[in-house]
Design a protein around this motif. Structure first.
Motif, short mmCIF file in Angstrom:
data_model
loop_
_atom_site.label_atom_id
_atom_site.label_comp_id
_atom_site.label_asym_id
_atom_site.label_seq_id
_atom_site.Cartn_x
_atom_site.Cartn_y
_atom_site.Cartn_z
N GLY A 88 0.81 -1.21 0.00
CA GLY A 88 0.00 0.00 0.00
C GLY A 88 0.85 1.26 0.00
O GLY A 88 0.54 2.23 -0.71
N LEU A 89 1.92 1.25 0.77
CA LEU A 89 2.83 2.40 0.79
C LEU A 89 3.49 2.60 -0.58
O LEU A 89 3.66 3.73 -1.05
CB LEU A 89 3.91 2.21 1.86
N ARG A 90 3.86 1.51 -1.23
CA ARG A 90 4.47 1.61 -2.56
C ARG A 90 3.49 2.26 -3.55
O ARG A 90 3.88 3.11 -4.37
CB ARG A 90 4.88 0.22 -3.07
N LEU A 91 2.22 1.88 -3.47
CA LEU A 91 1.22 2.45 -4.36
C LEU A 91 0.96 3.92 -4.03
O LEU A 91 0.75 4.73 -4.94
CB LEU A 91 -0.08 1.63 -4.27
N LEU A 92 0.99 4.27 -2.77
CA LEU A 92 0.84 5.68 -2.40
C LEU A 92 2.01 6.50 -2.93
O LEU A 92 1.82 7.64 -3.38
CB LEU A 92 0.75 5.81 -0.87
N ALA A 93 3.20 5.94 -2.88
CA ALA A 93 4.37 6.64 -3.44
C ALA A 93 4.20 6.85 -4.95
O ALA A 93 4.56 7.91 -5.49
CB ALA A 93 5.64 5.84 -3.15
N GLU A 94 3.63 5.87 -5.62
CA GLU A 94 3.37 6.01 -7.06
C GLU A 94 2.34 7.09 -7.32
O GLU A 94 2.49 7.90 -8.25
CB GLU A 94 2.90 4.68 -7.64
N ALA A 95 1.30 7.14 -6.50
CA ALA A 95 0.27 8.17 -6.65
C ALA A 95 0.86 9.56 -6.42
O ALA A 95 0.51 10.52 -7.13
CB ALA A 95 -0.88 7.92 -5.67
N LYS A 96 1.75 9.66 -5.46
CA LYS A 96 2.41 10.94 -5.17
C LYS A 96 3.26 11.40 -6.35
O LYS A 96 3.22 12.57 -6.76
CB LYS A 96 3.25 10.80 -3.91
#
Length: 284
Positions: A88-96
């Motif tokens: 989930g953190l990896r996907l949030l980093a991608e969204a950022k």
């Protein structure tokens, strides 16, 4: 000019409103506090890449100032979905990286501090962790801005004392969040304490954010509570928005639909302007 004298019997020294003028923070290129109104929006939890990026694109296009999403989720039942964790953190980093929106995400465990700090622009402390003093201290040491939610049955003094644990470590960027408290009323999930907004404005210099989603528990109540919070002088809203809330993994009934969010944001912005605030300030 001499510094203000704070009575010795006031337990919170750094959060005290007598200490300084109202705080204005820069977070990820956005201003929060003072005359600036923050709209923090996104899904309750990270479910998939498609769901998250669809949500992030919609929030950016509508004009949200920050993007929220939970990689770790505190749940009442141990058998419920507790988030995707590091994925989930990896996907949030991608969204950022994709949108440029600052990320607001929850930290529940001191063992995950390093991982969350690597992604979050604001660390959210959930209501159940408001008095997890070890966690608060570590967040203070991290230097990352914190959004501290009021506990389910916490007084304002207890909330301010909890914020002191973060401030005492040298982390000055603390946002207080009213998210509803437990009362005798059963017609809705929690009682959103709007009186807390002007009272906290008297007690502290820290910005006040309101979470209408968790107080309401129902989508139909989110907009009126948001408008009331903006009118009462809140410095921002943190709200849950999902592209398909009827099929959300958790808290679907309280999440706004992404296609309804632009109109919702327009209404909240209008009320915030009446209260003297401008949406999504960017430093000059």
């Amino acid at each position: 000019m001499k510094p203000p004298v704070i009575p010795h019997d006031v337990p919170y020294k750094l959060a005290n409103g007598a200490l300084r003028d109202r705080s204005v923070f820069e977070i990820g290129g956005r201003l929060v506090g003072g005359d600036h109104f923050a709209m923090i929006a996104g899904p309750c939890t990270v479910e998939s890449r498609e769901q998250l990026l669809t949500s992030a694109d919609a929030m950016l296009e509508a004009g949200a100032t920050m993007f929220r999403g939970g990689a770790y989720k505190p749940r009442t039942s141990p058998y419920a979905f507790h988030g995707l964790g590091h994925e989930g953190l990896r996907l949030l980093a991608e969204a950022k990286e994709r949108t440029g929106l600052p990320i607001v995400t929850e930290l529940m465990d001191v063992r995950d501090v390093e991982a969350v700090v690597g992604v979050a622009d604001v660390i959210q402390i959930g209501a159940r962790n408001m008095q997890n003093y070890t966690l608060l201290t570590e967040i203070g040491r991290s230097g990352v801005p914190a959004l501290l939610k009021r506990g389910l049955s916490a007084t304002l003094d207890e909330l301010l004392n909890a914020s002191e644990y973060i401030l005492a470590e040298g982390n000055e960027k603390v946002l207080l969040c009213e998210r509803g408290i437990r009362t005798f009323e059963t017609a809705y999930r929690f009682t959103l304490d709007l009186t807390a907004i002007p009272v906290l404005k008297e007690l502290t210099h820290l910005p006040i954010i309101v979470d209408p989603s968790h107080a309401a528990g129902r989508r139909a109540l989110v907009e009126p509570l948001s408008l009331a919070a903006a009118a009462a002088g809140a410095d921002g809203i943190i709200v849950e928005v999902h592209p398909d809330p009827d099929n959300a993994v958790c808290d679907g009934p309280q999440q706004l639909r992404t296609d309804e969010f632009p109109e919702y944001l327009r209404k909240v912005e209008q009320v915030a302007q009446i209260a003297g605030k401008v949406l999504g300030g960017v430093p000059v």
